[in-house]
Design an enzyme around this catalytic site. Structure first.
Site, PDB file in Angstrom:
ATOM      1  N   GLU A 101       0.818  -1.210   0.000  1.00  0.00           N
ATOM      2  CA  GLU A 101       0.000   0.000   0.000  1.00  0.00           C
ATOM      3  C   GLU A 101       0.847   1.253   0.000  1.00  0.00           C
ATOM      4  O   GLU A 101       0.552   2.233  -0.698  1.00  0.00           O
ATOM      5  CB  GLU A 101      -0.946   0.002   1.205  1.00  0.00           C
ATOM      6  CG  GLU A 101      -2.109  -0.960   1.098  1.00  0.00           C
ATOM      7  CD  GLU A 101      -1.745  -2.389   1.477  1.00  0.00           C
ATOM      8  OE1 GLU A 101      -0.590  -2.632   1.871  1.00  0.00           O
ATOM      9  OE2 GLU A 101      -2.621  -3.265   1.365  1.00  0.00           O
ATOM     10  N   HIS A 142     -10.670  -5.736   9.462  1.00  0.00           N
ATOM     11  CA  HIS A 142     -11.263  -5.490   8.139  1.00  0.00           C
ATOM     12  C   HIS A 142     -12.644  -4.872   8.261  1.00  0.00           C
ATOM     13  O   HIS A 142     -13.455  -4.991   7.354  1.00  0.00           O
ATOM     14  CB  HIS A 142     -11.394  -6.801   7.359  1.00  0.00           C
ATOM     15  CG  HIS A 142     -10.112  -7.505   7.105  1.00  0.00           C
ATOM     16  ND1 HIS A 142      -9.487  -8.275   8.052  1.00  0.00           N
ATOM     17  CD2 HIS A 142      -9.318  -7.540   6.010  1.00  0.00           C
ATOM     18  CE1 HIS A 142      -8.379  -8.773   7.544  1.00  0.00           C
ATOM     19  NE2 HIS A 142      -8.235  -8.341   6.315  1.00  0.00           N
TER      20      HIS A 142
END
Lengths: 374, 338
Positions: B70, B139
């Site tokens: 990322e 998540h």
């Protein structure tokens, strides 16, 4: 069911209406009603309207009570002559009641939508009815085909009624070229060609009124009658502040105060109406469309259109309807038209006569278009 | 022509139309196409939940699958934005943002300011947030308050498909970095969405329901929870003004204050954890600017100060629901109906 029993059904006012709420019954059981009498106030998600009777007789039964939300097409009342037996009425009412409760109401076909290419633009329209005679409805600045929701349905009983989206509006291509009256009139002529309409009754509101006047002036053989609803292009007065405010508003909050100018009753400006307009205004290209047309509509703070020369060339029968409470194009503007025809001034209507007092518009159209046998 | 499409399709349509309109718009992220480097089908995935599916073949060379790094690809997207591209980078879950905070907080958010207004960074970072799919604590978070805190970022939370298309189109055209937060439980919800392109401006809350007794401020998925509660309240004669903030930065102070001025009561519904979140921010604003309008203390309905539980017995208790909103409204109403 006895053929003498006529059903009053929940109307379909516009494409998106699937049900309506009866807010009030204006006629009661036992009342004698004539064709055109007001029966009930009905609320849709967009706007409230009044349902008029399409039959004459005695209101024998009310099937759906005030406060009820019923699907479009459902029988909400029964009209019949006095000689029809009470048990027959009861039976029919019971059957209608069952249909509402079981959800077995036959779906009413709403307007059919279509699109044609005219002068390089897609022009969207909605059609209701299959009659031999054709009516074409042309909306005003910032409006669209759906603004005729209360007018298109009653007119379609005996006629084919098209409501179109002018360039830049509704679902038509968001481009108006130079935005001139001529460009818009050419589009309407092209629309008649594209649909193979040889002759039509034209109805125009506001800017659309100036547009259909220009069409009637240039195509006299194709225009059977002309109905103008608070048309632009006549008189000296225009609410320039409204027009500029409408064009400039970028949020519902900015828009809403301007919209209240459109109606005699500001309550008519529902959140749905304002939301739908904001959804339109956010589309790519609409900002430029509205600003270009502003240049056509206004010359400084004065009207930018003069349709009087066009009107002198119009030979078709003419009807004019104006709301007494019109704050966008004040009814004084009708003076020049009064020399040609009797102007119907409508109480309880602002600029949006066809939404606030739709039956007045229907009657005006029928006064020049006649009433073909249904 | 408006037709009914899903939140997922609405975002895909906005990206498609912006990529058609502007060749500098590119899409990048993990598995945004899917299948790269393997022998399998190209565009097999279209992102982890299929939002970008179909773009790979329509726009050759403009949909980039990135490594699972990322910090690298968000940095690359920000860099590309400063050099004239309009990248839309997908960072799968907002929970993973931590690994690229420097790129977002300290680089993208600062360029305009530190280069005297001469630099623009038109990057959009799309990311999924929210609980409800049993995706566990790493998540499922609602971390948008972190980005709301940083000047220089715009933070967007569309609540339905119509909003998603217009806000995404605006995000792509915007010259500032935008954190575009998509709730994973909304992807299959549908709404009427025009086919034509349109933009919804940032910093303009949407009044989704008019009411007189209480203002309910909500955002993202919580707008639906607030609407459900408002529907239930209406049956007991309480009418709620329901506001969808749409963007937390910029924040539409004016609409919030105007509503509270007329209702005198405020309930804020926010799915994020309760400390320093949007609920506290909006409450502070109202307490400071509209104190004299308030007829009752402000209520906040938020998640608790805990990680999101994985347990399917606990997760529903963690997420604010309509009943909690109804209870909060009844509290601010003081047991009265008006």
């Amino acid at each position: 069911m006895n053929e003498a029993i006529k059903t009053v059904v929940m109307p379909k006012w516009g494409l998106s209406m699937s049900s309506g709420k009866i807010t009030d019954w204006l006629a009661g059981v036992g009342d004698e009603v004539a064709d055109g009498d007001e029966l009930a106030d009905i609320d849709t998600d967009k706007i409230a309207g009044t349902l008029e009777s399409a039959d004459a007789g005695i209101l024998r039964a009310i099937v759906a009570k005030a406060g009820e939300d019923v699907p479009v097409g459902a029988t909400i009342a029964l009209i019949a002559p006095a000689e029809v037996a009470e048990d027959e009425i009861e039976q029919a009412a019971e059957q209608a009641r069952e249909e509402i409760e079981s959800g077995a109401v036959e779906e009413v076909t709403g307007p059919m939508t279509g699109a044609v290419e005219v002068g390089g633009r897609t022009i969207s329209y909605a059609t209701l009815g299959t009659g031999e005679e054709t009516v074409v409805l042309v909306h005003g600045y910032g409006g669209d085909k759906n603004s005729w929701l209360f007018v298109q349905e009653p007119l379609s009983a005996t006629r084919t009624v098209h409501a179109l989206d002018l360039p830049g509006h509704g679902e038509s291509t968001k481009d108006v070229g130079d935005g001139s009256l001529e460009t818009l009139a050419t589009t309407v002529r092209g629309f008649l060609d594209a649909l193979g309409i040889e002759r039509a009754h034209l109805v125009g509101h506001s800017l659309g009124g100036a547009v259909v006047t220009a069409v009637a002036a240039t195509e006299p053989a194709r225009v059977a009658s002309l109905t103008l609803v608070a048309p632009a292009g006549f008189g000296e007065q225009v609410n320039a502040e409204y027009l500029r405010g409408f064009a400039a508003a970028t949020s519902r909050r900015e828009l809403k105060p301007h919209l209240t100018q459109l109606f005699a009753d500001p309550q008519q400006v529902t959140r749905q109406l304002a939301d739908d307009l904001m959804k339109f205004k956010r589309l790519d290209g609409v900002d430029q469309v509205l600003n270009t047309l502003l240049g056509t509509l206004l010359d400084g703070d004065r009207p930018g259109i003069d349709a009087v020369p066009e009107l002198t060339r119009v030979r078709a029968p003419l009807a004019v309807v104006w709301g007494r409470a019109d704050r966008v194009l004040p009814p004084d503007n009708a003076e020049q038209l009064a020399a040609r025809t009797a102007v119907s001034y409508i109480d309880g209507a602002g600029h949006m006569v066809h939404m606030e007092q739709p039956n007045a518009v229907v009657r005006a159209v029928e006064s020049v278009a006649g009433t073909p046998e249904g | 022509m408006a037709r009914t499409i899903s939140y997922r399709e609405a975002i895909n349509e906005a990206l498609t139309q912006e990529m058609e309109r502007d060749s500098s718009v590119i899409v990048m992220g993990e598995d945004n196409a899917g299948g790269a480097g393997g022998s399998g089908e190209q565009d097999a995935w279209g992102g982890v939940l299929g939002v970008t599916k179909g773009l790979y073949h329509k726009f050759p060379g403009r949909v980039l699958d990135t490594p699972i790094s990322e910090s690298a690809f968000i940095g690359a997207a920000i860099g590309a934005a400063t050099r004239g591209q309009r990248p839309v980078a997908e960072l799968m879950f907002i929970d993973f943002m931590g690994v690229c905070f420097d790129q977002i907080f300290n680089q993208a958010a600062k360029f305009r300011y530190m280069f005297g207004g001469k630099a623009v960074t038109p990057v959009v970072i799309r990311t999924m947030y929210g609980a409800g799919l049993n995706a566990a604590a790493q998540h499922s978070q609602s971390l948008y308050p972190l980005f709301t805190h940083i000047p220089g970022l715009k933070v967007v939370l569309p609540s339905n498909a119509y909003e998603a298309k217009g806000l995404m189109t605006q995000a792509v055209r915007d010259d500032d970095p935008v954190i575009f937060c998509e709730h994973k439980a909304l992807y299959d919800t549908t709404a009427d969405v025009p086919e034509d392109s349109y933009t919804i401006p940032f910093g303009e809350a949407n009044v989704v329901r008019d009411g007189e007794d209480v203002t309910i401020v909500a955002l993202g998925r919580m707008v639906h929870v607030a609407e459900e509660a408002a529907g239930e309240l209406a049956t007991s004669g309480i009418s709620a003004d329901v506001l969808d903030l749409r963007t937390t930065s910029p924040l539409d102070d004016e609409t919030i204050l105007e509503s509270v001025a007329s209702t005198g009561r405020l309930v804020v519904v926010d799915e994020s954890n309760p400390r320093c979140n949007v609920a506290t921010d909006v409450s502070a604003l109202v307490a400071r600017e509209a104190f004299s309008s308030l007829r009752a203390p402000i209520e906040m309905v938020t998640a608790p100060h805990t990680p999101v539980p994985f347990s399917d017995a606990l997760e529903p208790l963690y997420i604010p629901d309509a009943q909690r909103v109804v209870n909060a409204v009844k509290t601010v109403m003081g047991g009265q109906n008006a």
